[in-house]
Design a protein around this motif. Structure first.
Motif: not given
Length: 388
Positions: A100-112, A251-263
């Motif tokens: 359901s996420l367009d760019h999981p790696a980018y979105r997951y960085r904004r977690i708070l 760093i944790y988000v990078i390690v997860l290896g999520l898909n998506g453009a970095p913005g």
């Protein structure tokens, strides 16, 4: 009847003069609740998911019922949809959440913002959307309060903090449920604690801000430069500590290896996006939409101009504002048309610029701020009334 109105006026006037911070909170609360009720009932037909601009193109979160979700047909949706999907499943336990996420790696960085919503909503999928809207509403009121305290420390009229309510980006974010209001609250709070020599609280605000929206790294950079300029070398230790949690999370988000453009596509050659924007404004067919788009873009440029017009003659109290504004101006100058094309995007991405304009200290009698934020209020009213 008229006697009661006169008494009410006198009571509010006394409160405004004797305890302006409380008066500001009261006015802010009334206005914000009024706008939320208006949006909830008249724009979104009593459906809380209307606040998240959910489109029909991307897959819906597995925790949302399509029959009970306010969906904008034939639209991609907006960032609020992404934040809601994460808030419903911040630990990514359901694989369909990633879909359901367009760019999981980018979105997951904004977690708070989504994580805070999940915990305050006790993980209840029915409650979480209401909590997310409430967080943004509270952020607006707290921002007014903290801004008032900031002005009070400079012996500036505290009621100026109510200009927060005139900023169009504030209502855009409230109606779309993105993280920018929470990030703005952390920015304003960091300014207040920096000015009042409370580096521990300042660093906490910076750390939370970067976990909310990574662009608040610009604030971190501005604080580093300002601390160096003012020889506040002790601040370096706290600012160094502030960056550890968001750095560890990234760093944790990078390690997860999520898909998506970095913005990174949001940025390009110097001034290229701005030139493209002006060309588009001049070549588009003349219409009310074009007029509003031009007005909104010029407001952002005038916000930058206002900062330097107010702050440069009084560099000492405005040092941090100037440094931070220059860094944001650098970001604006390399922004691509992906950000600058539509007022919903740049009014939100550069919302902090309006806050910086508001925080600029000015002791001159000419009402420059009043004129600018009066013009800003026209855009806010037009957005609330006309945007669908």
């Amino acid at each position: 009847m008229f006697k009661n109105l006169i008494e009410t006026y006198k009571t509010n006037k006394n409160l405004s003069e004797e305890n302006p911070e409380i008066f500001n909170i009261l006015i802010g609360f009334i206005v914000v609740i009024g706008v939320i009720i208006y949006l909830y009932y008249f724009k979104f037909s009593g459906n809380i998911t209307g606040f998240f601009r959910i489109g029909s193109v991307l897959p819906l979160s597995p925790f949302l019922n399509p029959d009970q979700t306010f969906i904008f047909q034939d639209e991609l949706g907006y960032d609020g949809q992404q934040f809601l999907s994460l808030a419903l499943d911040p630990f990514l336990q359901d694989l369909d959440t990633l879909a359901s996420l367009d760019h999981p790696a980018y979105r997951y960085r904004r977690i708070l913002y989504p994580l805070l919503s999940y915990f305050l909503g006790f993980g209840n999928t029915q409650i979480i959307p209401y909590v997310m809207v409430a967080i943004n509403a509270i952020a607006i009121v707290l921002m007014i309060w903290v801004t008032g305290l900031y002005f009070k420390s400079y012996s500036v009229k505290v009621n100026q903090a109510l200009f927060v309510l005139t900023i169009p980006g504030v209502w855009i974010v409230l109606s779309l449920s993105t993280s920018d209001l929470l990030a703005g609250l952390f920015l304003v709070s960091a300014f207040y604690f920096y000015q009042n020599n409370k580096p521990i609280y300042m660093s906490l605000m910076v750390s939370l801000g970067c976990l909310t929206r990574e662009t608040l790294m610009l604030l971190w950079m501005a604080l580093i430069v300002s601390a160096m300029w003012q020889k506040k070398y002790l601040y370096f230790k706290y600012l160094g500590m502030a960056i550890i949690p968001p750095l560890a999370w990234n760093i944790y988000v990078i390690v997860l290896g999520l898909n998506g453009a970095p913005g990174t596509g949001n940025f390009g050659p110097l001034f290229f996006g701005i030139i493209q924007k002006f060309l588009a404004l001049f070549t588009e067919k003349f219409s009310p939409k074009t007029i509003f788009e031009t007005y909104s873009f010029m407001l952002l440029i005038l916000a930058f101009a206002l900062i330097f017009w107010l702050s440069y003659p009084l560099r000492s109290p405005n040092r941090l504002v100037l440094v931070c504004s220059l860094i944001y101006l650098g970001l604006f100058s390399v922004s691509s048309l992906l950000i600058l094309k539509y007022y919903l995007d740049y009014s939100r991405v550069f919302l902090d610029v309006y806050f910086l304009a508001l925080l600029s200290i000015n002791f001159r009698s000419f009402p420059r701020k009043t004129l600018f934020f009066s013009a800003s209020s026209l855009a806010s009213i037009a957005f609330l009334v006309l945007h669908s």
